[in-house]
Motif scaffolding. Sequence first.
Motif, PDB file in Angstrom:
ATOM      1  N   VAL A   7       3.833   8.949  -7.276  1.00 38.70           N
ATOM      2  CA  VAL A   7       2.506   9.554  -7.159  1.00 38.70           C
ATOM      3  C   VAL A   7       2.222  10.317  -8.445  1.00 38.70           C
ATOM      4  O   VAL A   7       3.015  11.155  -8.880  1.00 38.70           O
ATOM      5  CB  VAL A   7       2.424  10.497  -5.938  1.00 38.70           C
ATOM      6  N   ARG A   8       1.084  10.012  -9.038  1.00 38.52           N
ATOM      7  CA  ARG A   8       0.706  10.679 -10.287  1.00 38.52           C
ATOM      8  C   ARG A   8      -0.070  11.943  -9.972  1.00 38.52           C
ATOM      9  O   ARG A   8      -0.697  12.056  -8.925  1.00 38.52           O
ATOM     10  CB  ARG A   8      -0.161   9.752 -11.144  1.00 38.52           C
ATOM     11  N   ARG A   9      -0.024  12.872 -10.882  1.00 41.48           N
ATOM     12  CA  ARG A   9      -0.749  14.122 -10.729  1.00 41.48           C
ATOM     13  C   ARG A   9      -2.246  13.841 -10.759  1.00 41.48           C
ATOM     14  O   ARG A   9      -2.716  13.074 -11.600  1.00 41.48           O
ATOM     15  CB  ARG A   9      -0.355  15.038 -11.882  1.00 41.48           C
ATOM     16  N   PHE A  10      -2.991  14.487  -9.850  1.00 40.30           N
ATOM     17  CA  PHE A  10      -4.430  14.254  -9.796  1.00 40.30           C
ATOM     18  C   PHE A  10      -5.108  14.864 -11.014  1.00 40.30           C
ATOM     19  O   PHE A  10      -4.869  16.014 -11.371  1.00 40.30           O
ATOM     20  CB  PHE A  10      -5.029  14.862  -8.524  1.00 40.30           C
ATOM     21  N   ARG A  11      -5.944  14.095 -11.653  1.00 44.66           N
ATOM     22  CA  ARG A  11      -6.737  14.569 -12.788  1.00 44.66           C
ATOM     23  C   ARG A  11      -8.188  14.222 -12.499  1.00 44.66           C
ATOM     24  O   ARG A  11      -8.508  13.069 -12.230  1.00 44.66           O
ATOM     25  CB  ARG A  11      -6.318  13.884 -14.085  1.00 44.66           C
ATOM     26  N   GLY A  12      -9.059  15.239 -12.539  1.00 42.92           N
ATOM     27  CA  GLY A  12     -10.487  15.001 -12.359  1.00 42.92           C
ATOM     28  C   GLY A  12     -11.035  14.173 -13.498  1.00 42.92           C
ATOM     29  O   GLY A  12     -10.373  13.945 -14.513  1.00 42.92           O
ATOM     30  N   THR A  13     -12.280  13.724 -13.352  1.00 47.65           N
ATOM     31  CA  THR A  13     -12.858  12.860 -14.383  1.00 47.65           C
ATOM     32  C   THR A  13     -12.981  13.593 -15.713  1.00 47.65           C
ATOM     33  O   THR A  13     -12.717  13.024 -16.774  1.00 47.65           O
ATOM     34  CB  THR A  13     -14.239  12.350 -13.953  1.00 47.65           C
ATOM     35  N   GLY A  48       0.793  -1.230   0.000  1.00 46.65           N
ATOM     36  CA  GLY A  48       0.000   0.000   0.000  1.00 46.65           C
ATOM     37  C   GLY A  48       0.820   1.271   0.000  1.00 46.65           C
ATOM     38  O   GLY A  48       0.287   2.355  -0.202  1.00 46.65           O
ATOM     39  N   PHE A  49       2.144   1.181   0.235  1.00 44.57           N
ATOM     40  CA  PHE A  49       2.989   2.376   0.246  1.00 44.57           C
ATOM     41  C   PHE A  49       3.319   2.780  -1.187  1.00 44.57           C
ATOM     42  O   PHE A  49       3.680   1.949  -2.026  1.00 44.57           O
ATOM     43  CB  PHE A  49       4.281   2.114   1.021  1.00 44.57           C
ATOM     44  N   THR A  50       3.176   4.088  -1.460  1.00 41.47           N
ATOM     45  CA  THR A  50       3.549   4.632  -2.766  1.00 41.47           C
ATOM     46  C   THR A  50       4.513   5.786  -2.534  1.00 41.47           C
ATOM     47  O   THR A  50       4.145   6.784  -1.915  1.00 41.47           O
ATOM     48  CB  THR A  50       2.313   5.151  -3.524  1.00 41.47           C
TER      49      THR A  50
END
Length: 173
Positions: free
Chosen positions: A52-58, A45-47
């Motif tokens: 970590v990828r950049r957050f992208r909304g739907t 579960g550790f990343t």
Amino acid sequence: MSRPPLNPEKSVAGIALDPQTLERVIPESKRPDGTFRKQIKIRPGFTPQEDVRRFRGTKQAQMDTNALPKGHVIGWTPPPTSTAASGSNGTKALSKSAKKNAKRKEKREKEKPDTVPDNWDEEEDEEKPSSNASAKKGTGTSENASSTPAESSSDASKTANALAAEIEKLDVK
């Protein structure tokens, strides 16, 4: 049972899947002095921050999937494939209007000048008188076809003289 891959796929942080234990690990590596680093186990579960990828909304993610490739021009379609071109070359019968349009297109291409003038100013000045001359030539095309060889040679000498005059204009003084 198959052998594990020699170079398992790694994430950006260097984490790979251990083929024997199926745990995520940072494999052992060799230091510049020749010693080896130990293999490091990664908690489930550790990343790490690098992965970590950049957050992208739907909506943003949907726009990314529908985005055009870089350099694509909107409205441009690629030229037809060779099979479509070979199909229009004669295997398919053309309608009367299509034949007429093809003849018109060929005529326009023949009338279009092949070269670009060197000096646009001189061309505009000469264009007005020559347009009348070309109109006269257009009416005399049927006469030209029935002319004798002597008349066609005089036309050739006229064009040669006109070409010589053009070259004299281009000479640098």
